[in-house]
Write an enzyme that holds these catalytic residues in place. Structure first.
Site, mmCIF file in Angstrom:
data_model
loop_
_atom_site.group_PDB
_atom_site.id
_atom_site.type_symbol
_atom_site.label_atom_id
_atom_site.label_comp_id
_atom_site.label_asym_id
_atom_site.label_seq_id
_atom_site.Cartn_x
_atom_site.Cartn_y
_atom_site.Cartn_z
ATOM 1 N N SER A 158 0.827 -1.210 0.000
ATOM 2 C CA SER A 158 0.000 0.000 0.000
ATOM 3 C C SER A 158 0.859 1.256 0.000
ATOM 4 O O SER A 158 2.026 1.235 0.392
ATOM 5 C CB SER A 158 -0.905 0.025 1.225
ATOM 6 O OG SER A 158 -1.697 -1.136 1.291
HETATM 7 N N1 SAH Z 1 -0.869 -4.995 4.290
HETATM 8 C C1 SAH Z 1 -0.242 -5.273 3.009
HETATM 9 C C2 SAH Z 1 -1.148 -4.883 1.867
HETATM 10 C C3 SAH Z 1 -1.078 -5.884 0.745
HETATM 11 S S1 SAH Z 1 -2.349 -5.779 -0.473
HETATM 12 C C4 SAH Z 1 1.135 -4.646 2.922
HETATM 13 O O1 SAH Z 1 1.510 -3.894 3.835
HETATM 14 O O2 SAH Z 1 1.861 -4.910 1.963
HETATM 15 C C5 SAH Z 1 -3.655 -6.741 0.260
HETATM 16 C C6 SAH Z 1 -3.406 -8.205 0.495
HETATM 17 O O3 SAH Z 1 -4.647 -8.775 0.930
HETATM 18 C C7 SAH Z 1 -2.974 -9.013 -0.724
HETATM 19 O O4 SAH Z 1 -1.767 -9.657 -0.443
HETATM 20 C C8 SAH Z 1 -4.118 -10.033 -0.926
HETATM 21 O O5 SAH Z 1 -3.679 -11.300 -1.383
HETATM 22 C C9 SAH Z 1 -4.688 -10.114 0.482
HETATM 23 N N2 SAH Z 1 -6.073 -10.600 0.580
HETATM 24 C C10 SAH Z 1 -7.140 -10.356 -0.238
HETATM 25 N N3 SAH Z 1 -8.247 -11.004 0.190
HETATM 26 C C11 SAH Z 1 -7.891 -11.672 1.329
HETATM 27 C C12 SAH Z 1 -8.575 -12.544 2.237
HETATM 28 N N4 SAH Z 1 -9.861 -12.872 2.067
HETATM 29 N N5 SAH Z 1 -7.889 -13.053 3.285
HETATM 30 C C13 SAH Z 1 -6.572 -12.755 3.486
HETATM 31 N N6 SAH Z 1 -5.856 -11.947 2.656
HETATM 32 C C14 SAH Z 1 -6.503 -11.416 1.586
#
Ligand code: SAH
Length: 214
Positions: free
Chosen positions: A60
């Site tokens: 993000s």
């Molecule tokens: N907090 C992360 C943001 C990554 S983007 C960071 O600091 O880099 C969001 C992430 O949520 C992705 O890796 C995606 O695979 C995950 N995601 C999406 N749906 C999800 C679910 N139902 N359960 C767990 N993770 C999920």
């Protein structure tokens, strides 16, 4: 060079209304460039931009991580559930703020890579990672003081509301395509107060786990 860029980013976050010194300090302690797997993009680590982390996902924007962290109002030793581990950067920020973080990722490759980064390489304390579907939360570890969702949710998953302590806070972007940032305070087992904090754009929260998304 990256040190100067990090200081400038922190000054800029302050200008954007990030006033929680605990958040700003965490941005000083945690080096965002360690969470960018593509070396070609390392020099952009302290720009306010999302960057690809593989598996079709992104780390993000710094302002989004700072904003959600500030809304959570973290106190030392609070137990936090994160949905969407991704690169692990948000979890590392919360850990630097003193929280105990339980973080779920639905993509196996990302989960494995980030677990090695946080546990073995960066040796970050108090982040526990799980491969699973965030819609279900972590009933075994509940209840949580705080819950943060870092993917765009279609709604507030009932299991997550259930796993929040009374008096606890959930920060969750809700919406299709573009999301409204919501801060939900649980007032009693079935009452809550919702505040909205503007529009954000996240990768979608998807059902079920996957082995590898190309
Ligand atoms: N907090 C992360 C943001 C990554 S983007 C960071 O600091 O880099 C969001 C992430 O949520 C992705 O890796 C995606 O695979 C995950 N995601 C999406 N749906 C999800 C679910 N139902 N359960 C767990 N993770 C999920």
């Amino acid at each position: 060079m990256l040190l100067g860029a990090k200081k400038s980013l922190i000054a800029w976050l302050r200008e954007q209304g990030i006033t929680d010194e605990n958040v700003l300090n965490a941005f000083d302690v945690v080096e965002r460039h360690r969470f960018i797997p593509n070396t070609v993009l390392l020099n952009r680590a302290y720009e306010n931009t999302p960057l690809p982390i593989g598996c079709g996902q992104t780390i993000s924007q710094p302002i989004t991580v700072a904003f959600q962290s500030q809304l959570l109002n973290i106190h030392p030793d609070e137990k936090v559930l994160e949905i969407g581990t991704g690169s692990g950067f948000q979890a590392a920020i919360l850990s630097a703020m003193g929280a105990k973080v339980h973080s779920i990722e639905r993509q196996l490759d990302l989960f494995r890579r980030t677990r090695i980064l946080l546990n073995n390489q960066l040796k970050i304390k108090n982040v526990f990672m799980y491969y699973g579907d965030g819609f279900a939360g972590l009933p075994d570890k509940a209840p949580f003081d705080k819950i943060i969702v870092t993917c765009g949710a279609p709604n507030v998953p009932p299991a997550l509301f259930q796993q929040l302590k009374v008096g606890g806070i959930m920060v969750i972007p809700v919406g299709d395509g573009v999301q409204q940032m919501l801060r939900i305070t649980k007032i009693s087992e079935n009452e809550y107060n919702t505040e909205t904090f503007g529009e954000f754009k996240f990768v979608p929260m998807l059902q079920k786990t996957v082995i590898n998304q190309k």
